[in-house]
Design a protein around this motif. Structure first.
Motif, PDB file in Angstrom:
ATOM      1  N   ARG A  11      19.730  83.861  31.686  1.00 14.05           N
ATOM      2  CA  ARG A  11      18.431  84.070  32.354  1.00 14.05           C
ATOM      3  C   ARG A  11      18.588  84.004  33.869  1.00 14.05           C
ATOM      4  O   ARG A  11      18.097  84.879  34.597  1.00 14.05           O
ATOM      5  CB  ARG A  11      17.417  83.038  31.869  1.00 14.05           C
ATOM      6  N   HIS A  12      19.280  82.988  34.362  1.00 15.87           N
ATOM      7  CA  HIS A  12      19.478  82.837  35.812  1.00 15.87           C
ATOM      8  C   HIS A  12      20.338  83.974  36.374  1.00 15.87           C
ATOM      9  O   HIS A  12      20.080  84.480  37.472  1.00 15.87           O
ATOM     10  CB  HIS A  12      20.131  81.482  36.119  1.00 15.87           C
ATOM     11  N   ASP A  67      32.224  80.794  28.597  1.00 10.84           N
ATOM     12  CA  ASP A  67      33.094  80.338  29.682  1.00 10.84           C
ATOM     13  C   ASP A  67      32.319  80.240  30.987  1.00 10.84           C
ATOM     14  O   ASP A  67      32.422  79.242  31.725  1.00 10.84           O
ATOM     15  CB  ASP A  67      34.267  81.309  29.867  1.00 10.84           C
ATOM     16  N   LEU A  68      31.553  81.288  31.309  1.00  9.61           N
ATOM     17  CA  LEU A  68      30.804  81.310  32.557  1.00  9.61           C
ATOM     18  C   LEU A  68      29.736  80.220  32.574  1.00  9.61           C
ATOM     19  O   LEU A  68      29.532  79.553  33.596  1.00  9.61           O
ATOM     20  CB  LEU A  68      30.162  82.680  32.746  1.00  9.61           C
ATOM     21  N   ALA A  69      29.053  80.049  31.461  1.00 12.40           N
ATOM     22  CA  ALA A  69      28.013  79.021  31.392  1.00 12.40           C
ATOM     23  C   ALA A  69      28.607  77.632  31.568  1.00 12.40           C
ATOM     24  O   ALA A  69      28.016  76.756  32.220  1.00 12.40           O
ATOM     25  CB  ALA A  69      27.273  79.126  30.058  1.00 12.40           C
ATOM     26  N   ARG A  92      18.297  87.193  36.647  1.00 13.13           N
ATOM     27  CA  ARG A  92      17.343  87.126  37.758  1.00 13.13           C
ATOM     28  C   ARG A  92      18.056  87.284  39.101  1.00 13.13           C
ATOM     29  O   ARG A  92      17.544  87.901  40.028  1.00 13.13           O
ATOM     30  CB  ARG A  92      16.583  85.804  37.718  1.00 13.13           C
ATOM     31  N   GLN A  93      19.269  86.795  39.187  1.00 14.72           N
ATOM     32  CA  GLN A  93      19.991  86.795  40.455  1.00 14.72           C
ATOM     33  C   GLN A  93      20.718  88.120  40.727  1.00 14.72           C
ATOM     34  O   GLN A  93      20.848  88.541  41.871  1.00 14.72           O
ATOM     35  CB  GLN A  93      21.016  85.655  40.445  1.00 14.72           C
ATOM     36  N   THR A  94      21.165  88.795  39.664  1.00  9.25           N
ATOM     37  CA  THR A  94      22.000  89.991  39.850  1.00  9.25           C
ATOM     38  C   THR A  94      21.376  91.265  39.316  1.00  9.25           C
ATOM     39  O   THR A  94      21.815  92.365  39.665  1.00  9.25           O
ATOM     40  CB  THR A  94      23.364  89.818  39.163  1.00  9.25           C
ATOM     41  N   GLY A  95      20.381  91.134  38.439  1.00  9.75           N
ATOM     42  CA  GLY A  95      19.774  92.320  37.850  1.00  9.75           C
ATOM     43  C   GLY A  95      20.545  92.894  36.679  1.00  9.75           C
ATOM     44  O   GLY A  95      20.199  93.968  36.166  1.00  9.75           O
TER      45      GLY A  95
END
Length: 323
Positions: free
Chosen positions: A254-255, A240-242, A258-261
């Protein structure tokens, strides 16, 4: 830990410093400085020392003066550091040396709140798990990477070195010290005398100001996060999020990492837990309804994730924080 000798009191030395808040030192004095003959056990001998012997400024507009310098740390059975003047500033070489000598001499080393920074500067927390006030945990880890900082617990007992979280968590640790030294009956008696619980459930995670994380809408991952916050009560999958982000699942994960840890689903769970807090604090709705309202598929799942994140149950949290 047993008292070092039945023929002499256990010697506790607490550190005072210029600019200190009085609460933590006051707790130490209350626990170890007051005689308690009614308990019929050898009580403690408390000494307060300071790096400088002149008047020390105390938050609240008064001063105190310690009768002893750092030499008092020599021969201590327990050393308690109730804070530091500046969590971002250096710890003096004189104090570092005195703490190291005390530890090498067999002293049990204890910190309350920001006092962990002094123990860390002396190298006494290297390779150990330790805690401090949640507000300082990230900084402690950054300044002293050899320390295994646990920001979620009220205190850490690592044998001869013990650390506690923010100010009032020092009470929990001090009760724990007495329990170690004299057993649960004495510790419970002291706790009753001070009108505090002999043991608190949970950890300091429940006291961290939690809020649903705000997001910006200037990229696709942020757009997916904003969408998730608007749909927390509904089932949410990575797919859903993708889809909202117009990415493949692999690329989105992956993104997002990298953005939130963290991973997308762990983030969603944390937001659901955070969203449940105001409802637990301000409504009388059953825990089951609150869990469903923030998107947990069952009460069991809600309790599991809530307890894992907050180190206490939803019911215990409500009891502690509800109006």
């Amino acid at each position: 830990m047993l008292l070092p000798s039945p023929t002499r009191p256990h010697r506790v030395v607490a550190l005072a410093f210029d600019g200190m808040a009085p609460f933590e030192l006051g707790c130490v004095v209350e626990f170890f400085g007051l005689p308690r003959p009614e308990l019929d056990v050898p009580w403690y001998d408390l000494t307060v020392c300071a790096e400088t012997l002149g008047p020390l400024r105390v938050v609240g507009g008064f001063t105190l003066q310690a009768a002893h310098g750092l030499e008092a740390l020599a021969g201590a059975d327990t050393v308690i550091v109730p804070g530091v003047a500046d969590v971002r500033g250096p710890v003096s070489g004189a104090l570092v040396s005195a703490l190291r000598r005390a530890h090498a001499g067999g002293a049990r080393m204890v910190s309350i709140c920001s006092g962990a920074f002094a123990l860390a500067a002396a190298g006494l927390l290297d390779g150990r798990q330790a805690t401090t006030h949640w507000k300082y945990a990230e900084l402690l880890q950054e300044r002293f990477p050899a320390v295994q900082v646990n920001p979620s617990v009220l205190y850490v007992d690592d044998g001869d070195v013990l650390t506690s979280a923010g100010s009032a968590a020092g009470l929990d640790l001090l009760v724990h010290l007495i329990r170690n030294d004299h057993g649960p009956n004495v510790a419970n008696a002291v706790a009753r005398r001070l009108v505090i619980p002999p043991h608190r459930e949970g950890g300091q995670a429940q006291f961290i100001q939690a809020a649903v994380t705000p997001v910006e809408d200037d990229d696709m991952v942020a757009r997916a996060m904003a969408w998730a916050l608007d749909h927390l009560a509904e089932p949410i999958t990575v797919a859903d999020l993708a889809e909202v982000a117009h990415m493949s699942e692999r690329s989105f994960i992956r993104h997002f990492k990298r953005q939130t840890g963290t991973s997308p689903l762990r983030w969603v769970i944390s937001q659901r837990v955070a969203a449940s807090l105001p409802m637990l604090e301000s409504t009388a709705a059953p825990v089951e309804e609150i869990g469903a309202a923030v998107g947990f598929e069952s009460p069991v799942t809600f309790r599991h994730h809530f307890t894992r994140a907050m180190r206490t149950s939803p019911s215990a949290y409500r009891k502690a924080f509800s109006a």
